[in-house]
Design a protein around this motif. Structure first.
Motif, PDB file in Angstrom:
ATOM      1  N   SER A  51      13.691  11.933   9.424  1.00  0.00           N
ATOM      2  CA  SER A  51      12.770  11.402  10.441  1.00  0.00           C
ATOM      3  C   SER A  51      12.602   9.893  10.287  1.00  0.00           C
ATOM      4  CB  SER A  51      11.402  12.082  10.319  1.00  0.00           C
ATOM      5  OG  SER A  51      11.506  13.456  10.526  1.00  0.00           O
ATOM      6  N   PHE A  52      12.392   9.455   9.051  1.00  0.00           N
ATOM      7  CA  PHE A  52      12.212   8.022   8.786  1.00  0.00           C
ATOM      8  C   PHE A  52      13.459   7.243   9.205  1.00  0.00           C
ATOM      9  CE2 PHE A  52      12.678   4.360   5.900  1.00  0.00           C
ATOM     10  CZ  PHE A  52      11.509   3.675   6.214  1.00  0.00           C
ATOM     11  N   ALA A  53      14.637   7.764   8.868  1.00  0.00           N
ATOM     12  CA  ALA A  53      15.893   7.076   9.210  1.00  0.00           C
ATOM     13  C   ALA A  53      16.077   6.994  10.718  1.00  0.00           C
ATOM     14  CB  ALA A  53      17.073   7.812   8.574  1.00  0.00           C
ATOM     15  N   VAL A  54      15.776   8.070  11.430  1.00  0.00           N
ATOM     16  CA  VAL A  54      15.927   8.079  12.893  1.00  0.00           C
ATOM     17  C   VAL A  54      14.990   7.059  13.530  1.00  0.00           C
ATOM     18  CG1 VAL A  54      15.520   9.449  14.985  1.00  0.00           C
ATOM     19  CG2 VAL A  54      16.741  10.454  13.050  1.00  0.00           C
ATOM     20  N   ILE A  55      13.725   7.029  13.083  1.00  0.00           N
ATOM     21  CA  ILE A  55      12.746   6.082  13.642  1.00  0.00           C
ATOM     22  C   ILE A  55      13.178   4.642  13.375  1.00  0.00           C
ATOM     23  CG2 ILE A  55      10.366   5.233  13.435  1.00  0.00           C
ATOM     24  CD1 ILE A  55       9.603   8.192  12.749  1.00  0.00           C
ATOM     25  N   LEU A  56      13.547   4.349  12.127  1.00  0.00           N
ATOM     26  CA  LEU A  56      13.930   2.988  11.746  1.00  0.00           C
ATOM     27  C   LEU A  56      15.191   2.532  12.480  1.00  0.00           C
ATOM     28  CD1 LEU A  56      13.340   0.558   9.920  1.00  0.00           C
ATOM     29  CD2 LEU A  56      14.749   1.640   8.155  1.00  0.00           C
TER      30      LEU A  56
ATOM     31  N   ILE B 170      -2.263   9.409   7.808  1.00  0.00           N
ATOM     32  CA  ILE B 170      -2.292   9.039   9.230  1.00  0.00           C
ATOM     33  C   ILE B 170      -3.236   7.868   9.462  1.00  0.00           C
ATOM     34  CG2 ILE B 170      -2.954   9.821  11.542  1.00  0.00           C
ATOM     35  CD1 ILE B 170      -2.061  12.638  10.687  1.00  0.00           C
ATOM     36  N   TYR B 171      -4.440   7.945   8.909  1.00  0.00           N
ATOM     37  CA  TYR B 171      -5.431   6.900   9.183  1.00  0.00           C
ATOM     38  C   TYR B 171      -5.037   5.566   8.553  1.00  0.00           C
ATOM     39  CZ  TYR B 171      -9.870   4.512   9.773  1.00  0.00           C
ATOM     40  OH  TYR B 171     -10.834   3.601  10.130  1.00  0.00           O
ATOM     41  N   THR B 172      -4.633   5.578   7.297  1.00  0.00           N
ATOM     42  CA  THR B 172      -4.290   4.308   6.636  1.00  0.00           C
ATOM     43  C   THR B 172      -3.073   3.654   7.289  1.00  0.00           C
ATOM     44  OG1 THR B 172      -3.050   5.553   4.949  1.00  0.00           O
ATOM     45  CG2 THR B 172      -5.301   4.892   4.399  1.00  0.00           C
ATOM     46  N   SER B 173      -2.040   4.439   7.606  1.00  0.00           N
ATOM     47  CA  SER B 173      -0.851   3.868   8.246  1.00  0.00           C
ATOM     48  C   SER B 173      -1.195   3.351   9.638  1.00  0.00           C
ATOM     49  CB  SER B 173       0.266   4.916   8.337  1.00  0.00           C
ATOM     50  OG  SER B 173      -0.133   6.020   9.116  1.00  0.00           O
TER      51      SER B 173
ATOM     52  N   PHE C 174       0.836  -1.199   0.000  1.00  0.00           N
ATOM     53  CA  PHE C 174       0.000   0.000   0.000  1.00  0.00           C
ATOM     54  C   PHE C 174       0.876   1.256   0.000  1.00  0.00           C
ATOM     55  CE2 PHE C 174      -2.832   3.251   1.764  1.00  0.00           C
ATOM     56  CZ  PHE C 174      -3.949   3.056   0.978  1.00  0.00           C
ATOM     57  N   GLY C 175       1.978   1.204   0.762  1.00  0.00           N
ATOM     58  CA  GLY C 175       2.915   2.327   0.754  1.00  0.00           C
ATOM     59  C   GLY C 175       3.501   2.561  -0.629  1.00  0.00           C
ATOM     60  N   TYR C 176       3.740   1.471  -1.360  1.00  0.00           N
ATOM     61  CA  TYR C 176       4.268   1.581  -2.729  1.00  0.00           C
ATOM     62  C   TYR C 176       3.208   2.187  -3.659  1.00  0.00           C
ATOM     63  CZ  TYR C 176       6.442   0.311  -7.168  1.00  0.00           C
ATOM     64  OH  TYR C 176       6.995   0.351  -8.433  1.00  0.00           O
ATOM     65  N   LEU C 177       1.942   1.820  -3.446  1.00  0.00           N
ATOM     66  CA  LEU C 177       0.854   2.411  -4.242  1.00  0.00           C
ATOM     67  C   LEU C 177       0.773   3.918  -3.999  1.00  0.00           C
ATOM     68  CD1 LEU C 177      -2.039  -0.215  -3.896  1.00  0.00           C
ATOM     69  CD2 LEU C 177      -0.606   0.241  -5.906  1.00  0.00           C
ATOM     70  N   ILE C 178       1.006   4.311  -2.755  1.00  0.00           N
ATOM     71  CA  ILE C 178       1.032   5.739  -2.434  1.00  0.00           C
ATOM     72  C   ILE C 178       2.167   6.421  -3.197  1.00  0.00           C
ATOM     73  CG2 ILE C 178       1.525   7.412  -0.586  1.00  0.00           C
ATOM     74  CD1 ILE C 178       0.008   5.559   1.321  1.00  0.00           C
ATOM     75  N   TYR C 179       3.316   5.755  -3.228  1.00  0.00           N
ATOM     76  CA  TYR C 179       4.474   6.289  -3.962  1.00  0.00           C
ATOM     77  C   TYR C 179       4.151   6.492  -5.447  1.00  0.00           C
ATOM     78  CZ  TYR C 179       8.982   6.208  -6.377  1.00  0.00           C
ATOM     79  OH  TYR C 179      10.044   6.488  -7.197  1.00  0.00           O
ATOM     80  N   LEU C 180       3.435   5.519  -6.025  1.00  0.00           N
ATOM     81  CA  LEU C 180       3.127   5.581  -7.450  1.00  0.00           C
ATOM     82  C   LEU C 180       2.041   6.604  -7.779  1.00  0.00           C
ATOM     83  CD1 LEU C 180       3.091   1.785  -8.440  1.00  0.00           C
ATOM     84  CD2 LEU C 180       4.899   3.463  -8.898  1.00  0.00           C
TER      85      LEU C 180
ATOM     86  N   LEU D  14       7.255   8.104   2.256  1.00  0.00           N
ATOM     87  CA  LEU D  14       8.079   8.050   3.471  1.00  0.00           C
ATOM     88  C   LEU D  14       7.296   8.525   4.696  1.00  0.00           C
ATOM     89  CD1 LEU D  14      11.648   9.228   2.388  1.00  0.00           C
ATOM     90  CD2 LEU D  14      10.992   6.995   3.300  1.00  0.00           C
ATOM     91  N   ALA D  15       6.423   9.505   4.503  1.00  0.00           N
ATOM     92  CA  ALA D  15       5.574   9.963   5.611  1.00  0.00           C
ATOM     93  C   ALA D  15       4.673   8.814   6.073  1.00  0.00           C
ATOM     94  CB  ALA D  15       4.737  11.163   5.177  1.00  0.00           C
ATOM     95  N   TYR D  16       4.119   8.079   5.115  1.00  0.00           N
ATOM     96  CA  TYR D  16       3.278   6.917   5.426  1.00  0.00           C
ATOM     97  C   TYR D  16       4.076   5.874   6.205  1.00  0.00           C
ATOM     98  CZ  TYR D  16       1.169   2.325   4.519  1.00  0.00           C
ATOM     99  OH  TYR D  16       0.684   1.045   4.657  1.00  0.00           O
ATOM    100  N   PHE D  17       5.265   5.528   5.720  1.00  0.00           N
ATOM    101  CA  PHE D  17       6.071   4.506   6.380  1.00  0.00           C
ATOM    102  C   PHE D  17       6.568   4.967   7.747  1.00  0.00           C
ATOM    103  CE2 PHE D  17       6.698   2.733   2.001  1.00  0.00           C
ATOM    104  CZ  PHE D  17       6.136   1.494   2.260  1.00  0.00           C
ATOM    105  N   SER D  18       6.856   6.239   7.895  1.00  0.00           N
ATOM    106  CA  SER D  18       7.281   6.767   9.197  1.00  0.00           C
ATOM    107  C   SER D  18       6.154   6.658  10.215  1.00  0.00           C
ATOM    108  CB  SER D  18       7.726   8.233   9.062  1.00  0.00           C
ATOM    109  OG  SER D  18       8.832   8.351   8.203  1.00  0.00           O
ATOM    110  N   ALA D  19       4.942   7.058   9.806  1.00  0.00           N
ATOM    111  CA  ALA D  19       3.784   6.965  10.696  1.00  0.00           C
ATOM    112  C   ALA D  19       3.459   5.502  11.011  1.00  0.00           C
ATOM    113  CB  ALA D  19       2.577   7.655  10.059  1.00  0.00           C
ATOM    114  N   TYR D  20       3.587   4.640   9.994  1.00  0.00           N
ATOM    115  CA  TYR D  20       3.319   3.201  10.178  1.00  0.00           C
ATOM    116  C   TYR D  20       4.301   2.582  11.170  1.00  0.00           C
ATOM    117  CZ  TYR D  20       3.201  -1.800   9.064  1.00  0.00           C
ATOM    118  OH  TYR D  20       3.127  -3.171   9.154  1.00  0.00           O
ATOM    119  N   LEU D  21       5.581   2.858  10.992  1.00  0.00           N
ATOM    120  CA  LEU D  21       6.611   2.310  11.881  1.00  0.00           C
ATOM    121  C   LEU D  21       6.427   2.799  13.310  1.00  0.00           C
ATOM    122  CD1 LEU D  21       9.993   2.424   9.909  1.00  0.00           C
ATOM    123  CD2 LEU D  21       8.867   0.406  10.863  1.00  0.00           C
ATOM    124  N   THR D  22       6.099   4.078  13.457  1.00  0.00           N
ATOM    125  CA  THR D  22       5.894   4.638  14.796  1.00  0.00           C
ATOM    126  C   THR D  22       4.742   3.948  15.509  1.00  0.00           C
ATOM    127  OG1 THR D  22       6.741   6.791  14.064  1.00  0.00           O
ATOM    128  CG2 THR D  22       5.444   6.759  16.083  1.00  0.00           C
ATOM    129  N   GLU D  23       3.608   3.825  14.824  1.00  0.00           N
ATOM    130  CA  GLU D  23       2.442   3.151  15.418  1.00  0.00           C
ATOM    131  C   GLU D  23       2.743   1.673  15.673  1.00  0.00           C
ATOM    132  OE1 GLU D  23      -0.943   2.083  17.079  1.00  0.00           O
ATOM    133  OE2 GLU D  23      -0.437   4.152  16.606  1.00  0.00           O
TER     134      GLU D  23
END
Length: 320
Positions: A293-298, A236-239, A60-66, A75-84
């Motif tokens: 942000s994504f790198a720091v979280i991961l 935010i909601y989808t992630s 789904f994150g890849y679909l967002i990218y496309l 990356l915003a999606y994946f950052s929010a997903y990883l945090t949650e």
């Protein structure tokens, strides 16, 4: 004051439709086909389910990218997903505590968590979209979120691992017990039963109430953290929901080994503080790019898990 809109561009309604179709389809298949009868979920099954939801979330994150703005939005999606996804580890611990407190049979765990997730999908939608509306009207609320996240991170960092949580003292549980007729048996995993024309609630209903309450409490940390990463309610909601859907499988996978990752709590605390500071820096027009942000979280999550495995808890205590 910015205008409130559920979608940022023309592609998001299509992606949201795909998201809705995925969620509804797999929830129906889950309860209606694979888990029609109460049974214990094996570690092997939990592992496959965990991998499945991670793969679906990544696709789904890849679909967002496309279709929805390229790398930055993705990356915003994946950052929010990883945090949650990471913050839900603490949620797993509390859910396990509630189930053990009520001495729930493991055969009923899946059904309880299923309905708990349905509640989370609905309540988090309300939480996120009301929050998004308020932020669109009063942007300074973001800075309150930032202060709250820093405070929460510091509090979590210094929390003792041996701090006791007593579900029996929960005020909502006390209120429910006082105002509803509660049975003593589980009646084969049912939440509500009828006896001589009266509607009665089983102890498993109380478990659902406590789990929903717990999820809302954890959402108070995770949702402001997501707003610090992006103000797109769609992202935010989808992630958030993809991470929550993976929570149940992760529960069965980690329930017996969660204590081994003792440094994860410190890592989560650092992430909350970092996200809160990131939000507050915007007051001074200092913007931390999303890829940082994504790198720091991961990296924080990976380091917390790896160090927990490499450095046994006893050794860490001696060196501290």
């Amino acid at each position: 004051m910015s205008a409130f809109s559920l979608f940022d561009n023309a592609n998001e309604p299509i992606l949201f439709g795909i998201f809705g179709a995925i969620i509804i389809s797999f929830l129906i298949i889950d309860l209606g086909v694979f888990n029609r009868k109460a049974h214990k979920i094996s570690t092997r099954s939990a592992l496959f389910q965990s991998i499945f939801w991670v793969v679906v979330s990544v696709i789904f994150g890849y679909l967002i990218y496309l279709n929805d703005g390229g790398a930055e939005t993705s990356l915003a999606y994946f950052s929010a997903y990883l945090t949650e996804y990471a913050l839900s580890v603490d949620n797993i611990f509390v859910i396990l505590l509630i189930l053990r407190y009520f001495k729930v049979k493991e055969d009923y765990y899946h059904n309880i968590l299923f309905w708990g997730i349905i509640g989370a999908i609905l309540f988090r939608a309300i939480f996120i979209f009301v929050g998004a509306y308020l932020i669109s009207q009063f942007h300074w609320i973001l800075y309150i979120f930032g202060v709250f996240l820093v405070y929460s991170g510091i509090k979590i960092y210094f929390e003792g691992d041996d701090e006791e949580i007593d579900p029996g003292k929960n005020p909502i549980l006390k209120f429910t017990r006082k105002h509803l007729k509660i049975t003593k048996g589980d009646f084969g995993g049912k939440f509500i039963v009828k006896n001589k024309g009266r509607i009665l609630f089983t102890p498993l209903f109380l478990v659902i109430v406590l789990i929903e309450t717990t999820d809302l409490i954890f959402a108070v940390d995770s949702i402001p953290a997501a707003f610090a990463i992006t103000q797109s309610e769609f992202i935010i909601y989808t992630s958030n929901i993809f991470a929550v859907l993976g929570l149940r499988a992760k529960f069965f996978l980690l329930a017996n080994i969660i204590d081994r990752f003792y440094l994860l709590q410190k890592g989560l605390a650092f992430i909350l503080i970092f996200i809160g500071v990131k939000m507050l820096l915007e007051i001074f027009s200092i913007d931390i790019p999303i890829y940082i942000s994504f790198a720091v979280i991961l990296l924080t999550l990976i380091a917390s898990i790896v160090l927990s495995v490499i450095v046994p808890e006893g050794k860490e205590e001696k060196t501290s």
